[in-house]
Design a protein around this motif. Structure first.
Motif, PDB file in Angstrom:
ATOM      1  N   UNK A 205       0.855  -1.085   0.281  1.00 24.57           N
ATOM      2  CA  UNK A 205       0.198   0.161   0.333  1.00 24.57           C
ATOM      3  C   UNK A 205       1.049   1.234   0.121  1.00 24.57           C
ATOM      4  N   UNK A 206       1.866   1.536   0.851  1.00 24.47           N
ATOM      5  CA  UNK A 206       2.560   2.224   0.872  1.00 24.47           C
ATOM      6  C   UNK A 206       4.075   2.964  -0.600  1.00 24.47           C
ATOM      7  N   UNK A 207       3.741   1.490  -0.811  1.00 22.02           N
ATOM      8  CA  UNK A 207       4.789   1.442  -2.374  1.00 22.02           C
ATOM      9  C   UNK A 207       4.133   1.891  -3.357  1.00 22.02           C
TER      10      UNK A 207
ATOM     11  N   UNK B 144       3.414   5.906  -2.644  1.00 24.06           N
ATOM     12  CA  UNK B 144       4.141   6.384  -3.457  1.00 24.06           C
ATOM     13  C   UNK B 144       4.426   6.581  -5.170  1.00 24.06           C
ATOM     14  N   UNK B 145       3.634   5.208  -5.465  1.00 26.39           N
ATOM     15  CA  UNK B 145       3.596   5.147  -7.388  1.00 26.39           C
ATOM     16  C   UNK B 145       2.995   6.493  -7.343  1.00 26.39           C
ATOM     17  N   UNK B 146       1.657   6.077  -7.531  1.00 33.64           N
ATOM     18  CA  UNK B 146       0.767   7.248  -8.088  1.00 33.64           C
ATOM     19  C   UNK B 146       1.046   8.478  -7.119  1.00 33.64           C
ATOM     20  N   UNK B 147       1.733   8.870  -5.871  1.00 34.69           N
ATOM     21  CA  UNK B 147       1.883  10.318  -5.941  1.00 34.69           C
ATOM     22  C   UNK B 147       3.734  10.998  -7.373  1.00 34.69           C
TER      23      UNK B 147
ATOM     24  N   UNK C 125       4.099  13.427 -12.671  1.00 36.77           N
ATOM     25  CA  UNK C 125       4.556  13.012 -14.066  1.00 36.77           C
ATOM     26  C   UNK C 125       6.284  12.500 -14.376  1.00 36.77           C
ATOM     27  N   UNK C 126       7.043  11.696 -12.735  1.00 41.48           N
ATOM     28  CA  UNK C 126       8.195  10.630 -12.915  1.00 41.48           C
ATOM     29  C   UNK C 126       7.688   9.538 -14.569  1.00 41.48           C
ATOM     30  N   UNK C 127       8.568   9.428 -14.685  1.00 42.65           N
ATOM     31  CA  UNK C 127       8.857   8.523 -15.882  1.00 42.65           C
ATOM     32  C   UNK C 127       8.907   7.099 -15.870  1.00 42.65           C
ATOM     33  N   UNK C 128       9.235   6.517 -14.793  1.00 41.89           N
ATOM     34  CA  UNK C 128       9.582   4.635 -14.217  1.00 41.89           C
ATOM     35  C   UNK C 128       8.311   4.820 -12.676  1.00 41.89           C
ATOM     36  N   UNK C 129       7.095   5.414 -12.210  1.00 41.42           N
ATOM     37  CA  UNK C 129       7.311   5.887 -11.406  1.00 41.42           C
ATOM     38  C   UNK C 129       6.976   4.697  -9.990  1.00 41.42           C
ATOM     39  N   UNK C 130       6.737   3.272 -10.899  1.00 42.82           N
ATOM     40  CA  UNK C 130       6.785   2.023  -9.686  1.00 42.82           C
ATOM     41  C   UNK C 130       8.505   1.854  -9.165  1.00 42.82           C
ATOM     42  N   UNK C 131       9.276   2.135 -10.507  1.00 45.34           N
ATOM     43  CA  UNK C 131      10.725   1.961  -9.918  1.00 45.34           C
ATOM     44  C   UNK C 131      11.068   3.039  -8.923  1.00 45.34           C
ATOM     45  N   UNK C 132      11.122   3.853  -9.223  1.00 44.30           N
ATOM     46  CA  UNK C 132      11.032   5.158  -7.863  1.00 44.30           C
ATOM     47  C   UNK C 132      10.641   4.270  -7.088  1.00 44.30           C
TER      48      UNK C 132
ATOM     49  N   UNK D  38      12.407   3.769  -3.167  1.00 47.51           N
ATOM     50  CA  UNK D  38      12.334   4.404  -1.795  1.00 47.51           C
ATOM     51  C   UNK D  38      11.637   3.984  -1.240  1.00 47.51           C
ATOM     52  N   UNK D  39      11.077   2.789  -1.025  1.00 45.23           N
ATOM     53  CA  UNK D  39      10.782   1.854  -0.026  1.00 45.23           C
ATOM     54  C   UNK D  39      11.762   0.619   0.207  1.00 45.23           C
ATOM     55  N   UNK D  40      12.727   0.312  -1.093  1.00 47.74           N
ATOM     56  CA  UNK D  40      14.231   0.126  -0.156  1.00 47.74           C
ATOM     57  C   UNK D  40      15.188   0.647   0.795  1.00 47.74           C
TER      58      UNK D  40
END
Length: 199
Positions: free
Chosen positions: A129-131, A134-137, A142-149, A153-155
């Motif tokens: 849920x936290x990940x 963050x992805x939705x934020x 406009x981040x190109x690869x929001x899931x990777x970022x 951050x979670x790591x």
């Protein structure tokens, strides 16, 4: 209504004891005693200790996520500063003598040989849920690869939980926050741009 308040009393006792002492070392009897109920009453509300451990993590799920969102929204500045504020606030919490790390990660470590345990599923869902938040934020920004970022951050966050718990030095969490901010500032945006550094 009495049933609800009794259940809440038991969960509240479990949260305090499990977080401070760990789930393995706390007995059902200890939780019942802390809650001021009989063991029979506790088992009326929870079929097993496993169910009680799951309820402990469920009770921490939404409040923790809401706290992260509040720290994010209450911080002035750009996206990097807002995410970094989560780390800084956690570092402040880690300076409290009663801080024992992330309850979700500690519980997962105690249940490492029981991947099907309900508490493991709750812990994994909480982190996801936290990940996803963050992805939705990052998507909105406009981040190109929001899931990777988001995963990066979670790591950094979960890694800092572990290292701070080991060394008892919250500055590691602040350093992780600086790393997260650098990643965010350098992240390509849709259209090929990079996030501007704060003035």
């Amino acid at each position: 209504m009495p049933d609800i308040s009794t259940r809440e009393k038991i969960v509240s006792a479990a949260v305090k004891l499990f977080y401070s002492e760990g789930i393995r070392s706390v007995s059902v009897d200890a939780v019942a005693e802390r809650a001021g109920v009989t063991k029979r009453t506790l088992y009326y509300h929870f079929e097993s200790k496993d169910d009680l451990v799951a309820a402990y993590l469920e009770a921490r799920d939404q409040p923790n996520l809401a706290l992260f969102r509040r720290w994010f929204s209450d911080t002035e500045g750009g996206l990097a500063a807002k995410v970094q504020a989560i780390f800084h606030n956690l570092a402040r919490s880690a300076r409290h003598p009663k801080w024992k790390g992330c309850g979700f990660l500690r519980t997962s470590a105690e249940l490492a040989n029981m991947p099907g345990h309900p508490a493991m599923k709750i812990g994994a869902a909480h982190k996801k849920k936290f990940e996803d938040w963050l992805k939705s934020v990052f998507e909105t920004e406009g981040i190109q690869d929001p899931m990777r970022l988001a995963r990066q951050v979670v790591l950094l966050l979960d890694g800092s939980f572990a290292v701070v718990l080991l060394h008892r030095d919250p500055s590691y969490m602040e350093t992780a926050g600086e790393a997260a901010a650098s990643l965010i500032e350098g992240a390509p945006r849709t259209g090929g741009t990079v996030s501007p550094s704060p003035a």
